[in-house]
Scaffold this motif. Structure first.
Motif, short mmCIF file in Angstrom:
data_model
loop_
_atom_site.label_atom_id
_atom_site.label_comp_id
_atom_site.label_asym_id
_atom_site.label_seq_id
_atom_site.Cartn_x
_atom_site.Cartn_y
_atom_site.Cartn_z
N ASN A 9 2.83 -2.49 8.69
CA ASN A 9 3.15 -2.30 7.35
C ASN A 9 4.19 -1.04 7.44
N PRO A 10 5.33 -1.22 7.16
CA PRO A 10 6.49 0.07 7.30
C PRO A 10 6.08 1.13 6.30
N GLY A 11 5.22 1.00 5.37
CA GLY A 11 5.08 2.01 4.36
C GLY A 11 6.27 1.80 3.40
N SER A 12 6.54 3.02 2.72
CA SER A 12 7.74 2.97 1.74
C SER A 12 8.79 3.76 1.94
N ILE A 13 10.02 3.27 1.82
CA ILE A 13 11.35 4.09 2.21
C ILE A 13 11.85 4.98 1.04
N SER A 14 11.01 4.60 -0.15
CA SER A 14 11.52 5.24 -1.35
C SER A 14 10.31 5.93 -2.31
N MET A 15 9.07 5.47 -2.10
CA MET A 15 7.93 5.88 -2.69
C MET A 15 6.70 6.18 -1.77
N PRO A 16 6.77 6.92 -0.75
CA PRO A 16 5.69 6.78 0.12
C PRO A 16 4.45 7.70 -0.58
N THR A 21 0.81 -1.24 -0.15
CA THR A 21 0.04 0.04 0.09
C THR A 21 0.88 1.25 -0.03
N HIS A 22 1.92 1.36 0.39
CA HIS A 22 3.03 2.23 0.60
C HIS A 22 2.52 3.31 1.62
N LEU A 23 1.66 2.77 2.65
CA LEU A 23 1.07 3.53 3.78
C LEU A 23 1.42 2.67 5.03
N GLU A 24 1.93 3.41 5.89
CA GLU A 24 2.18 2.94 7.18
C GLU A 24 0.88 2.39 7.82
N THR A 25 1.19 1.44 8.70
CA THR A 25 -0.16 0.68 9.36
C THR A 25 0.34 0.18 10.46
N ILE A 26 -0.11 0.30 11.72
CA ILE A 26 -0.22 -0.50 12.72
C ILE A 26 -1.56 -0.75 13.35
N LYS A 27 -2.03 -2.03 13.26
CA LYS A 27 -3.39 -2.43 13.74
C LYS A 27 -3.19 -3.81 14.47
N ARG A 28 -4.20 -3.87 15.57
CA ARG A 28 -4.29 -4.89 16.23
C ARG A 28 -5.67 -5.65 15.99
N TYR A 29 -5.81 -6.91 15.61
CA TYR A 29 -7.10 -7.40 15.45
C TYR A 29 -6.90 -8.84 16.38
N ASP A 30 -7.75 -9.22 17.21
CA ASP A 30 -7.66 -10.50 17.90
C ASP A 30 -6.48 -10.74 18.45
N GLN A 31 -5.37 -10.12 18.99
CA GLN A 31 -4.28 -9.95 19.48
C GLN A 31 -3.23 -10.46 18.62
N ILE A 32 -3.74 -10.06 17.22
CA ILE A 32 -2.49 -10.21 15.86
C ILE A 32 -2.17 -8.67 15.64
N LEU A 33 -0.91 -8.70 15.58
CA LEU A 33 -0.53 -7.27 14.99
C LEU A 33 -0.35 -7.44 13.72
N PHE A 34 -0.86 -6.25 12.69
CA PHE A 34 -0.91 -6.03 11.45
C PHE A 34 0.30 -5.05 11.17
N SER A 75 2.42 8.49 2.00
CA SER A 75 2.20 9.54 2.84
C SER A 75 2.80 10.84 2.95
N GLY A 76 3.72 10.82 2.02
CA GLY A 76 4.77 12.19 1.92
C GLY A 76 6.11 11.97 2.61
N LYS A 77 6.07 10.94 3.43
CA LYS A 77 7.41 11.00 4.09
C LYS A 77 7.78 9.45 3.95
N PRO A 78 9.26 9.27 3.49
CA PRO A 78 9.63 7.83 3.43
C PRO A 78 9.86 7.27 4.94
N SER A 79 9.41 6.09 5.15
CA SER A 79 9.49 5.45 6.28
C SER A 79 9.72 3.81 6.05
N TYR A 80 10.15 3.34 7.32
CA TYR A 80 10.40 2.10 7.58
C TYR A 80 9.92 2.00 9.14
N GLY A 81 10.11 0.33 9.50
CA GLY A 81 9.39 0.07 10.73
C GLY A 81 10.60 -0.59 11.75
N ILE A 82 10.26 -0.62 12.87
CA ILE A 82 11.12 -1.47 13.83
C ILE A 82 10.15 -2.10 14.49
#
Length: 163
Positions: A131-138, A116-129, A140-147
């Motif tokens: 998405n770090p977004g995109s470091i080159s083609m965001p 999706t090239h969009l950052e996402t942090i969601k939890r459903y039924d104790q499962i973490l979803f 959201s406007g800002k290059p992103s990554y996750g930890i």
């Protein structure tokens, strides 16, 4: 354990290299597709540059042509099960419903995806979803990554960072 998470790099590995060079003590690197070859190049760079190479896991995305490489992988990390996938096969641009059912089917604690090239942090039924977004083609406007920080108690603390 600290895990770097990248996705949708589309031919640009320099930003990933800078992130890792600042803090090369991570326990793992995940690349959620588009472009799989970037993960291969990053792995070679880590082998040649870092004092201790970091294990890397990568999957193909919809812009990849490495047909023999995995489209998803289940990774064990400090007692947790992580599903790594690009997400296009689960239509994540529309909803997380299909990937949620895949998470239940594979009995994972965390799903790492891209597409999706969009950052996402969601939890459903104790499962973490995550998405770090995109470091080159965001989108959201800002290059992103996750930890993903896995604590000693088995909890996963997700973080989204911008370059």
């Amino acid at each position: 354990m600290r895990i770097y998470v990248f996705s949708d790099t589309h031919g640009h590995i320099e930003a990933m290299q800078k992130v890792i060079q600042k803090d090369p003590d991570a326990g793992m690197v995940l690349h959620a597709g588009d472009h799989y070859s970037d993960a291969l190049r990053l792995n070679t760079w880590m082998q040649e540059t870092l004092p201790k190479p970091i294990p890397l896991h990568a999957v193909v995305g919809n812009c990849d042509f490495h047909l023999s490489e995995p489209a998803e992988e289940i990774i064990q990390a400090d007692g947790l099960r992580i599903l790594l996938t690009h997400g296009h096969r689960y239509h994540v641009k529309n909803s997380l419903e299909r990937i949620y059912y895949r998470a239940l089917e594979t009995q994972v604690d965390t799903v790492v995806f891209g597409h999706t090239h969009l950052e996402t942090i969601k939890r459903y039924d104790q499962i973490l979803f995550f998405n770090p977004g995109s470091i080159s083609m965001p989108r959201s406007g800002k290059p992103s990554y996750g930890i993903l920080e896995i604590t000693g108690s088995g909890l996963v603390k997700p973080k989204l960072l911008h370059i």
